[in-house]
Write a protein that holds these residues in place. Structure first.
Motif, mmCIF file in Angstrom:
data_model
loop_
_atom_site.group_PDB
_atom_site.id
_atom_site.type_symbol
_atom_site.label_atom_id
_atom_site.label_comp_id
_atom_site.label_asym_id
_atom_site.label_seq_id
_atom_site.Cartn_x
_atom_site.Cartn_y
_atom_site.Cartn_z
ATOM 1 N N LEU A 31 41.785 61.503 39.720
ATOM 2 C CA LEU A 31 42.950 60.680 39.406
ATOM 3 C C LEU A 31 44.259 61.399 39.719
ATOM 4 O O LEU A 31 45.331 60.836 39.515
ATOM 5 C CB LEU A 31 42.937 60.271 37.935
ATOM 6 N N LYS A 32 44.171 62.604 40.228
ATOM 7 C CA LYS A 32 45.366 63.380 40.545
ATOM 8 C C LYS A 32 45.584 63.412 42.050
ATOM 9 O O LYS A 32 44.649 63.350 42.832
ATOM 10 C CB LYS A 32 45.250 64.791 39.984
ATOM 11 N N GLY A 33 46.855 63.496 42.448
ATOM 12 C CA GLY A 33 47.191 63.565 43.858
ATOM 13 C C GLY A 33 47.340 62.204 44.520
ATOM 14 O O GLY A 33 47.623 62.121 45.706
ATOM 15 N N GLN A 34 47.152 61.155 43.761
ATOM 16 C CA GLN A 34 47.308 59.784 44.259
ATOM 17 C C GLN A 34 47.575 58.878 43.053
ATOM 18 O O GLN A 34 47.378 59.287 41.916
ATOM 19 C CB GLN A 34 46.029 59.319 44.945
ATOM 20 N N TRP A 35 48.001 57.681 43.298
ATOM 21 C CA TRP A 35 48.101 56.690 42.241
ATOM 22 C C TRP A 35 46.708 56.115 42.001
ATOM 23 O O TRP A 35 45.924 55.976 42.943
ATOM 24 C CB TRP A 35 49.073 55.583 42.633
ATOM 25 N N SER A 36 46.407 55.811 40.754
ATOM 26 C CA SER A 36 45.091 55.264 40.409
ATOM 27 C C SER A 36 45.234 54.118 39.430
ATOM 28 O O SER A 36 46.149 54.106 38.594
ATOM 29 C CB SER A 36 44.210 56.338 39.756
ATOM 30 N N ILE A 37 44.321 53.178 39.550
ATOM 31 C CA ILE A 37 44.157 52.143 38.535
ATOM 32 C C ILE A 37 42.775 52.335 37.954
ATOM 33 O O ILE A 37 41.776 52.419 38.689
ATOM 34 C CB ILE A 37 44.310 50.735 39.123
ATOM 35 N N VAL A 38 42.705 52.445 36.629
ATOM 36 C CA VAL A 38 41.443 52.559 35.920
ATOM 37 C C VAL A 38 41.292 51.272 35.118
ATOM 38 O O VAL A 38 42.118 50.970 34.253
ATOM 39 C CB VAL A 38 41.414 53.800 35.012
ATOM 40 N N CYS A 39 40.247 50.524 35.466
ATOM 41 C CA CYS A 39 40.039 49.195 34.894
ATOM 42 C C CYS A 39 38.743 49.182 34.089
ATOM 43 O O CYS A 39 37.644 49.218 34.663
ATOM 44 C CB CYS A 39 39.984 48.166 36.025
ATOM 45 N N PHE A 40 38.862 49.164 32.771
ATOM 46 C CA PHE A 40 37.698 49.110 31.890
ATOM 47 C C PHE A 40 37.292 47.658 31.650
ATOM 48 O O PHE A 40 38.152 46.772 31.559
ATOM 49 C CB PHE A 40 38.027 49.751 30.534
ATOM 50 N N TYR A 41 35.994 47.438 31.515
ATOM 51 C CA TYR A 41 35.470 46.110 31.188
ATOM 52 C C TYR A 41 34.226 46.297 30.323
ATOM 53 O O TYR A 41 33.596 47.356 30.354
ATOM 54 C CB TYR A 41 35.174 45.307 32.459
ATOM 55 N N PRO A 42 33.852 45.273 29.535
ATOM 56 C CA PRO A 42 32.766 45.444 28.569
ATOM 57 C C PRO A 42 31.388 45.750 29.153
ATOM 58 O O PRO A 42 30.732 46.687 28.708
ATOM 59 C CB PRO A 42 32.745 44.124 27.801
ATOM 60 N N ALA A 43 30.911 44.968 30.123
ATOM 61 C CA ALA A 43 29.527 45.186 30.557
ATOM 62 C C ALA A 43 29.216 44.487 31.871
ATOM 63 O O ALA A 43 29.784 43.437 32.182
ATOM 64 C CB ALA A 43 28.562 44.691 29.480
ATOM 65 N N ASP A 44 28.289 45.075 32.608
ATOM 66 C CA ASP A 44 27.757 44.452 33.810
ATOM 67 C C ASP A 44 26.904 43.237 33.417
ATOM 68 O O ASP A 44 26.465 43.122 32.272
ATOM 69 C CB ASP A 44 26.877 45.449 34.566
ATOM 70 N N PHE A 45 26.662 42.366 34.370
ATOM 71 C CA PHE A 45 25.825 41.175 34.194
ATOM 72 C C PHE A 45 26.351 40.272 33.077
ATOM 73 O O PHE A 45 25.580 39.715 32.294
ATOM 74 C CB PHE A 45 24.359 41.566 33.932
ATOM 75 N N THR A 46 27.676 40.142 33.001
ATOM 76 C CA THR A 46 28.284 39.267 32.000
ATOM 77 C C THR A 46 29.063 38.168 32.707
ATOM 78 O O THR A 46 28.775 37.846 33.843
ATOM 79 C CB THR A 46 29.194 40.090 31.057
ATOM 80 N N PHE A 47 30.062 37.602 32.052
ATOM 81 C CA PHE A 47 30.663 36.356 32.510
ATOM 82 C C PHE A 47 32.100 36.501 32.983
ATOM 83 O O PHE A 47 32.412 36.211 34.132
ATOM 84 C CB PHE A 47 30.538 35.316 31.394
ATOM 85 N N VAL A 48 33.000 36.970 32.131
ATOM 86 C CA VAL A 48 34.397 37.155 32.517
ATOM 87 C C VAL A 48 34.533 38.372 33.434
ATOM 88 O O VAL A 48 35.306 38.356 34.393
ATOM 89 C CB VAL A 48 35.308 37.303 31.272
ATOM 90 N N CYS A 49 33.743 39.411 33.179
ATOM 91 C CA CYS A 49 33.858 40.673 33.922
ATOM 92 C C CYS A 49 33.754 40.505 35.439
ATOM 93 O O CYS A 49 34.598 41.041 36.161
ATOM 94 C CB CYS A 49 32.839 41.679 33.421
ATOM 95 N N PRO A 50 32.751 39.761 35.964
ATOM 96 C CA PRO A 50 32.703 39.654 37.429
ATOM 97 C C PRO A 50 33.901 38.926 38.014
ATOM 98 O O PRO A 50 34.334 39.242 39.128
ATOM 99 C CB PRO A 50 31.390 38.912 37.700
ATOM 100 N N THR A 51 34.480 37.986 37.264
ATOM 101 C CA THR A 51 35.662 37.284 37.789
ATOM 102 C C THR A 51 36.836 38.241 37.884
ATOM 103 O O THR A 51 37.616 38.193 38.838
ATOM 104 C CB THR A 51 36.033 36.057 36.925
ATOM 105 N N GLU A 52 36.959 39.134 36.905
ATOM 106 C CA GLU A 52 38.050 40.108 36.919
ATOM 107 C C GLU A 52 37.873 41.131 38.039
ATOM 108 O O GLU A 52 38.829 41.459 38.746
ATOM 109 C CB GLU A 52 38.096 40.866 35.591
ATOM 110 N N LEU A 53 36.668 41.644 38.180
ATOM 111 C CA LEU A 53 36.435 42.674 39.194
ATOM 112 C C LEU A 53 36.574 42.107 40.604
ATOM 113 O O LEU A 53 37.089 42.779 41.497
ATOM 114 C CB LEU A 53 35.073 43.321 38.986
ATOM 115 N N GLU A 54 36.151 40.871 40.803
ATOM 116 C CA GLU A 54 36.352 40.221 42.107
ATOM 117 C C GLU A 54 37.840 39.996 42.365
ATOM 118 O O GLU A 54 38.322 40.219 43.480
ATOM 119 C CB GLU A 54 35.600 38.899 42.163
ATOM 120 N N ASP A 55 38.587 39.599 41.329
ATOM 121 C CA ASP A 55 40.031 39.417 41.457
ATOM 122 C C ASP A 55 40.704 40.751 41.812
ATOM 123 O O ASP A 55 41.604 40.799 42.653
ATOM 124 C CB ASP A 55 40.597 38.852 40.152
#
Length: 189
Positions: A31-55
């Protein structure tokens, strides 16, 4: 307690780099030497999470142009990330790093771990090249995020970093006027 202005705490984790199809190791040093986005989400194989990660993937090219790397993180393993990538239409589009946090250390470091469920909350963090958190957003489980807002936030954070003494007002757009905080501005905005 806010993480804004604080350095990301030390961590090491295994990840699935969906862009290369490889397992990799990731640490706070990535995470150093560049800008980073760290995006936490609850769990794989769920419902809202894939829509967010695709977005987020839909904004990835624009973020890369800004020198930003994206890391998604859940308390699943890197193996689970690969299986999800291989079986989900939305997740198969991802080209960024999917970090496994089964120890929950990273989620605790970023203060997004729901201790009762053992899952990460929906937290998004913008980290500068020094490893310092510059922006944070945490949503309830049922509220999906809009990744398009990250592009403007990153541009504002980069502008402020590159222009000491200036700040970006609400709804600031690249190229628009900024403010120079001073005694002359007090009570005049």
């Amino acid at each position: 307690m806010s993480l804004i202005g604080k350095e990301v705490l030390s961590f090491n984790a295994s990840a699935y780099h969906s862009g290369t199809g490889q397992f990799i190791e990731v640490s706070d040093e990535n995470l150093k030497g560049q800008w980073s986005i760290v995006c936490f989400y609850p769990a794989d194989f769920t419902f809202v999470c894939p829509t967010e990660l695709e977005d987020l993937q839909n904004q990835y090219d624009e973020l890369k142009k800004l020198g930003v790397e994206v890391y998604s993180v859940s308390t699943d393993t890197h193996f689970t990330h690969k299986a999800w990538h291989d079986h989900s239409d939305a997740i198969s589009k991802l080209r960024y790093v999917m970090v496994g946090d089964p120890s929950q250390k990273i989620s605790r470091n970023f203060e997004v771990l729901d201790e009762e469920s053992g899952l990460a909350q929906r937290g998004t963090f913008i980290v500068d090249p020094d490893g310092i958190v510059q922006a944070a957003e945490i949503n309830a489980d049922g509220i999906g995020r809009d990744a398009s807002t990250l592009v403007g936030k990153v541009k504002a954070a980069q502008y402020v970093r590159n222009n000491p003494g200036e700040v970006c007002p609400a709804k600031w757009q690249e190229g628009s006027e900024t403010l120079k905080p001073s005694l002359d501005l007090v009570g005049k905005i």
